[in-house]
Design a protein around this motif. Sequence first.
Motif, PDB file in Angstrom:
ATOM      1  N   LEU A   1     -40.999  37.202  36.463  1.00 67.80           N
ATOM      2  CA  LEU A   1     -41.675  36.249  35.761  1.00 67.80           C
ATOM      3  C   LEU A   1     -40.570  34.944  35.720  1.00 67.80           C
ATOM      4  O   LEU A   1     -41.524  33.544  36.659  1.00 67.80           O
ATOM      5  CB  LEU A   1     -42.624  35.998  34.221  1.00 67.80           C
ATOM      6  CG  LEU A   1     -43.238  36.899  34.508  1.00 67.80           C
ATOM      7  CD1 LEU A   1     -44.249  36.685  33.251  1.00 67.80           C
ATOM      8  CD2 LEU A   1     -44.709  36.317  35.223  1.00 67.80           C
ATOM      9  N   LEU A   2     -39.251  34.772  35.022  1.00 71.31           N
ATOM     10  CA  LEU A   2     -38.185  34.262  35.465  1.00 71.31           C
ATOM     11  C   LEU A   2     -38.060  33.410  37.121  1.00 71.31           C
ATOM     12  O   LEU A   2     -37.983  32.547  37.245  1.00 71.31           O
ATOM     13  CB  LEU A   2     -37.589  34.167  35.238  1.00 71.31           C
ATOM     14  CG  LEU A   2     -37.326  34.356  33.591  1.00 71.31           C
ATOM     15  CD1 LEU A   2     -36.367  34.657  32.461  1.00 71.31           C
ATOM     16  CD2 LEU A   2     -37.099  32.155  32.467  1.00 71.31           C
ATOM     17  N   LEU A   3     -38.148  34.750  37.875  1.00 72.49           N
ATOM     18  CA  LEU A   3     -37.681  34.620  39.042  1.00 72.49           C
ATOM     19  C   LEU A   3     -39.310  33.169  40.401  1.00 72.49           C
ATOM     20  O   LEU A   3     -38.804  32.746  40.860  1.00 72.49           O
ATOM     21  CB  LEU A   3     -37.491  35.950  39.794  1.00 72.49           C
ATOM     22  CG  LEU A   3     -37.488  35.461  41.373  1.00 72.49           C
ATOM     23  CD1 LEU A   3     -35.808  35.298  41.644  1.00 72.49           C
ATOM     24  CD2 LEU A   3     -37.064  37.024  41.853  1.00 72.49           C
ATOM     25  N   ILE A   4     -40.444  34.316  39.866  1.00 76.95           N
ATOM     26  CA  ILE A   4     -41.482  33.454  39.974  1.00 76.95           C
ATOM     27  C   ILE A   4     -41.005  32.025  39.822  1.00 76.95           C
ATOM     28  O   ILE A   4     -41.505  31.177  40.405  1.00 76.95           O
ATOM     29  CB  ILE A   4     -42.257  34.045  39.958  1.00 76.95           C
ATOM     30  CG1 ILE A   4     -42.566  35.487  40.957  1.00 76.95           C
ATOM     31  CG2 ILE A   4     -43.831  33.230  40.358  1.00 76.95           C
ATOM     32  CD1 ILE A   4     -43.805  36.533  40.034  1.00 76.95           C
ATOM     33  N   PHE A   5     -40.921  31.862  38.563  1.00 72.44           N
ATOM     34  CA  PHE A   5     -41.319  30.619  37.867  1.00 72.44           C
ATOM     35  C   PHE A   5     -39.779  29.690  38.673  1.00 72.44           C
ATOM     36  O   PHE A   5     -40.204  28.789  38.800  1.00 72.44           O
ATOM     37  CB  PHE A   5     -40.920  30.559  36.720  1.00 72.44           C
ATOM     38  CG  PHE A   5     -40.486  29.657  35.319  1.00 72.44           C
ATOM     39  CD1 PHE A   5     -41.647  28.142  35.298  1.00 72.44           C
ATOM     40  CD2 PHE A   5     -39.456  28.771  35.541  1.00 72.44           C
ATOM     41  CE1 PHE A   5     -41.335  27.147  35.156  1.00 72.44           C
ATOM     42  CE2 PHE A   5     -38.901  27.510  34.465  1.00 72.44           C
ATOM     43  CZ  PHE A   5     -40.220  26.917  34.654  1.00 72.44           C
TER      44      PHE A   5
END
Length: 128
Positions: A110-114
């Motif tokens: 999720l952090l990478l996608i964000f």
Amino acid sequence: MRLATPLGILATVSAAFAYVGTVDPNEPGHYPVCPLLKITGAFCPGCGGLRSAHAFIHGDLGAAFSANAVATTGYFLFAAVWVIWLVRAWRGQPLRIVLAPVWWWSIGALLLIFTVVRNLPFGSALAP
């Protein structure tokens, strides 16, 4: 004595938020520039976090979320975990947060996608 650690963490976090609430990160010269942003021009997952904290302290949740949605969500998550920690410490029980590896991988994803989306033209609403 068993409340010392959670209360000490609260005092430290409160002092940090008080400082950021007093010293506006929107005014240049008070805080260093994100090294990733300075070198590459790309926003990291933490970019906008100080502006988010400043807006949060001043009660502007819209601006806080706009500056960094992940950080603002993290403030609420921290508060919830801290309350659970304090209650458990009060009762003499240890705080154990055990997450399966799939949860850690999901948080990382999720952090990478964000991070990727906030750096793309269609994700500019997530940029600080």
